[in-house]
Design an enzyme around this catalytic site. Structure first.
Site, short mmCIF file in Angstrom:
data_model
loop_
_atom_site.label_atom_id
_atom_site.label_comp_id
_atom_site.label_asym_id
_atom_site.label_seq_id
_atom_site.Cartn_x
_atom_site.Cartn_y
_atom_site.Cartn_z
N CYS A 173 -4.12 35.41 8.43
CA CYS A 173 -4.41 34.13 7.77
C CYS A 173 -3.95 34.22 6.31
O CYS A 173 -4.33 35.15 5.59
CB CYS A 173 -5.91 33.85 7.82
SG CYS A 173 -6.40 32.45 6.81
N GLU A 175 5.66 -12.16 15.93
CA GLU A 175 5.96 -12.30 14.49
C GLU A 175 6.48 -10.99 13.96
O GLU A 175 6.20 -9.94 14.54
CB GLU A 175 4.65 -12.55 13.71
CG GLU A 175 3.98 -13.84 13.97
CD GLU A 175 2.60 -13.88 13.30
OE1 GLU A 175 2.16 -12.86 12.73
OE2 GLU A 175 2.01 -14.95 13.35
N LYS A 214 6.26 -7.78 11.60
CA LYS A 214 5.14 -7.06 10.98
C LYS A 214 5.57 -6.71 9.56
O LYS A 214 6.44 -5.86 9.35
CB LYS A 214 4.82 -5.79 11.77
CG LYS A 214 3.63 -5.05 11.22
CD LYS A 214 3.19 -3.98 12.19
CE LYS A 214 1.90 -3.32 11.75
NZ LYS A 214 1.98 -2.65 10.47
N ASP A 269 -16.85 10.50 -26.51
CA ASP A 269 -17.85 11.02 -25.58
C ASP A 269 -19.08 11.50 -26.33
O ASP A 269 -20.22 11.29 -25.91
CB ASP A 269 -17.28 12.20 -24.79
CG ASP A 269 -16.39 11.73 -23.66
OD1 ASP A 269 -16.02 12.56 -22.82
OD2 ASP A 269 -16.07 10.53 -23.63
S1 IVH Z 1 -2.17 -9.40 12.91
C1 IVH Z 1 -5.98 -8.27 14.31
N1 IVH Z 1 0.26 -9.92 12.14
O1 IVH Z 1 -0.51 -4.87 9.89
C2 IVH Z 1 -5.24 -7.59 13.28
N2 IVH Z 1 -0.86 -8.11 11.13
O2 IVH Z 1 -1.18 -2.37 11.15
C3 IVH Z 1 -4.61 -8.58 12.42
N3 IVH Z 1 0.40 -6.99 9.40
O3 IVH Z 1 -3.87 -4.88 8.97
C4 IVH Z 1 -3.26 -8.28 12.19
N4 IVH Z 1 2.20 -8.24 9.52
O4 IVH Z 1 -2.29 -6.22 7.49
C5 IVH Z 1 -0.80 -9.13 11.99
N5 IVH Z 1 2.39 -10.53 11.52
C6 IVH Z 1 1.35 -9.75 11.37
C7 IVH Z 1 1.32 -8.69 10.44
C8 IVH Z 1 0.20 -7.90 10.36
C9 IVH Z 1 1.63 -7.22 8.91
C10 IVH Z 1 -0.51 -5.91 8.96
C11 IVH Z 1 -1.93 -6.34 8.83
C12 IVH Z 1 -2.73 -5.33 9.63
C13 IVH Z 1 -1.74 -4.24 9.79
C14 IVH Z 1 -2.04 -3.43 11.04
#
Ligand code: IVH
Length: 716
Positions: A432, A134, A136, A49
């Protein structure tokens, strides 16, 4: 024999000729830029530094002697380091959205009902709707941009508008094609999906990390995020990452007419999808078919080998998706139906009371650490005094704790059979814990507050924390630890103090660079981060003020409505008068209920708040204010004839539902109000319009019919 030339870097500044000075400034600019890069972007500084500071001082001294030689790229002009080259910020061509959540089938039904309410052709509940379903995947989202079939850019989600460029890292992931397979792909295609790690790979990686003395990751998602955001792509390459597509961003040509067909095309281009997927048809109020898919995935969950936290339901027909559009960063056409939260049993070691930025007291249980769903949980919120009393939660109790996604863990129940005999009911404090003021709880309210406002150090620090947080001024390097310290030393008490910190440095206390744990460089880094934050868009500025109930969505709404800080401030100040037009205008704003309006007015009514606003934005002796607030970005909607106009709908529309009409008006930059005032620009009246149309006519406001409205909004 010519005398050997003394290298210019060894010549004292006073002895430099002009030519030598010019050369020396060029050398220093190069050198300092290199060391900045090594330090900030590559995390591998090569000089101390002190040596770095000496270079900067020499640069400044030469510029002082020869001001006209100051270079455009002089280190004295640069504010901080350039963004890390590996993590250049990229603006997403289309925002990366998040999803609204459902916890129960009932929530899903409500969502379907709202879709039917929105789209006219779905009003009859018997009309079938196809849904693309699908899993998640619990990973990190990533957007991959393909031009002429080649991967040209990969970016993380970031704040949804702007992410970090991680192209080199993404190229190391086997599931991500470098070139699209098959044929017929659009010339421009952004594929969006989830980067994730399997559970087994996650466990193995943590073992390796442990052996190598590295940090363990809390769960597979963090491991995936940490592995994707590596400065050295070779490190990412060594991490077992996967990618599954779930949608797309910008496109030069549509992929298909439905979500499921579009996904099949992505499969054809070489992508793995989020599976097992299914197309499910719902008609009538029953959504049993969806429950079957949900239960199937819940049963298969543990055998998939990677973490999923629910299912995602998407309206299959893309034309409907487009019309449904987006509300507050989530599409109306999709919903995540989450799996029930995971639970565990542990012991309450202590009950603490935290003071929030609005003075709200939140009791929190400190727990014997317990792993729930791969995350180590040490704290759980107890919400408020009634909640503790209702569940009779005591120190020493064994409790059931649940964790759902990213929300703070909660105590679900106490196990009375394991209660220690000497335990006593928890007594909520009367004063508090931070400032000792007597706490207040209004009649009929669940929450207890510390009334001391900014006089209470905990509230003041919480407000400052909010002010510099990510969605607000986003000042990195000014975290809780520093704010608490600066507050205690009296250096930063209110937001304007942040921006005068540098000019006051050394005048009230010893210079920051001499404090323990600080050095010239860390002090300069902090000042540079603060300087960089001095320009801010209106919506973030409003959010930063930390007004009760004004979160990011409400701040955006206000920014869009009022456009400039001056208009917002003047209008809200004028709105303090009960009978004013401005008050009526505020109350008519769609999305601002009476309680939010009351909090906004409460903020403007307090002199201390007005003073903070004034101090931040008043021009200073150098002609610049501490903070420059950029007007709300007008976006593509600005060009529309509806931009900035206030519209009121009344009566029935024939061609679309009221919800769709409203959404379209908003997308074109208009503000939709619920009632007519002098500020209304026009009223769209359909059959059955009554009092609102009458009032508009009385006030001389333009009233138009549906056909004209369709023309104005671009249809018909
Ligand atoms: S559709 C329109 N499909 O979940 C938003 N998201 O909590 C697009 N994610 O930011 C998301 N699996 O990164 C979609 N089969 C899936 C998903 C999925 C995981 C994630 C995605 C999104 C986040 C939202």
């Amino acid at each position: 024999m010519p005398r050997p030339r003394t290298p210019s870097d060894e010549i004292p500044v006073e002895a430099l000729s002009e030519a030598q000075a010019r050369r020396e400034l060029a050398r220093l600019a190069r050198l300092i830029a290199r060391h900045d890069r090594l330090y900030h972007a590559e995390d591998r500084p090569e000089i101390s530094d002190a040596a770095y500071d000496a270079l900067r001082r020499r640069n400044e001294a030469i510029e002082k002697r020869f001001p006209h030689l100051t270079r455009a790229d002089s280190p004295s002009r640069a504010v901080g380091a350039p963004p890390s080259p590996a993590f250049r910020k990229v603006r997403h061509a289309l925002p990366m959205l998040s999803l609204q959540n459902a916890m129960t089938l009932e929530d899903v039904r409500e969502w379907l009902e709202s879709v039917r309410q929105f789209l006219r052709e779905l009003q009859d509940p018997r009309t079938p709707i196809d849904l693309a379903c699908e899993p998640k995947i619990d990973g990190v989202s990533c957007s991959l941009r393909y031009e002429a079939g080649r991967l040209v850019q990969a970016a993380t989600r970031g704040d949804g508008q702007e992410g970090e460029e991680v192209t080199a890292n993404a190229r190391t992931i086997a599931d991500i094609p470098q070139r699209l397979a098959g044929a017929g792909w659009p010339a421009l295609l952004e594929v969006r999906g989830e980067v994730f790690m399997t559970d087994e790979d996650f466990l193995r990686l943590n073992e390796q990390q442990e052996r190598a003395g590295g940090k363990r990751f809390a769960n597979p998602r963090n491991a995936a995020a940490g592995s994707l955001r590596q400065l050295d792509p070779a490190v990412t390459a060594g991490r077992p990452l996967h990618f599954a597509a779930h949608g797309w961003g910008e496109l030069s040509a549509p992929l298909a007419a439905t979500q499921s067909e579009a996904m099949q095309r992505l499969r054809g281009f070489g992508f793995r999808l989020c599976e097992p997927a299914a197309r499910v048809r719902v008609a009538g109020p029953e959504a049993e078919a969806l429950r079957a898919y949900y239960e199937r995935l819940e049963a298969e969950r543990s055998r998939l080998g990677f973490t999923i936290d629910g299912i995602v339901l998407k309206i299959d027909r893309l034309e409907w998706q487009a019309r449904l559009g987006v509300v507050s960063r989530s599409p109306r056409w999709a919903i995540a139906w989450k799996f029930p939260p995971e639970r565990g049993v542990t012991v309450v070691e202590e009950i603490l009371c935290q003071v929030g930025r609005t003075g709200k007291i939140t009791p929190v249980a400190r727990l014997a650490p317990i792993g729930i769903g791969g995350v180590l949980v040490r704290r759980a919120t107890l919400h408020n005094a009634d909640e503790i009393a209702r569940k009779d939660i005591r120190v020493g109790d064994a409790v059931v704790v649940q964790r759902a996604g990213d929300v703070i863990p909660q105590v679900v129940a106490v196990l009375p059979e394991r209660r220690p005999p000497e335990s006593r009911p928890f007594v909520f404090p009367e004063r508090c814990p931070a400032c000792g003021s007597r706490l207040v709880r209004q009649e009929g309210e669940a929450d207890t507050y510390c009334p001391a406002g900014l006089v209470c150090p905990a509230q003041a620090v919480e407000r400052l924390k909010h002010f510099v947080s990510r969605g607000a001024f986003d000042i990195k390097g000014l975290g809780e630890k520093h704010l608490t310290l600066f507050y205690a030393k009296g250096l930063i008490r209110t937001p304007p103090d942040i921006f005068t910190l540098e000019e006051r440095d050394g005048s009230e206390l010893a210079p920051l660079s001499t404090w323990e744990g600080w050095g010239e460089k860390s002090a300069q880094n902090l000042f540079a981060a603060i300087r960089r934050a001095r320009e801010i868009p209106l919506e973030r500025f409003i959010y930063a003020l930390g007004i009760r109930q004004v979160g990011e969505a409400t701040a955006r709404l206000l920014a869009r409505r009022y456009r400039t800080l001056e208009r917002w401030r003047q209008s809200l100040t004028a709105a303090l008068a009960p009978e004013s037009e401005e008050r009526a205008e505020l109350l008519a704003l769609d999305g601002i209920g009476p309680s939010v309006a009351a909090d906004l007015l409460g903020f403007f009514a307090a002199e201390a708040n007005r003073e903070v606003l004034e101090a931040l934005t008043r021009p200073r002796p150098d002609g610049r204010p501490l903070v420059t607030v950029r007007p709300a970005s007008e976006g593509p909607a600005a060009a529309s004839r509806l931009a900035g106009k206030t519209v009121v709908f009344t009566g029935t529309l024939q061609s679309m539902t009221r919800s769709e009409a409203k959404a379209r008006a908003e997308a074109l930059g208009a503000n939709v109000a619920g009632s007519v005032s002098r500020k209304t620009d026009f009223v769209v009246a359909g059959p059955g319009a009554g009092a609102k149309e009458k009032k508009a006519r009385e006030l001389g406001i333009r009233v138009i019919g549906e056909e004209e409205w369709l023309k104005l909004s671009g249809e018909g």
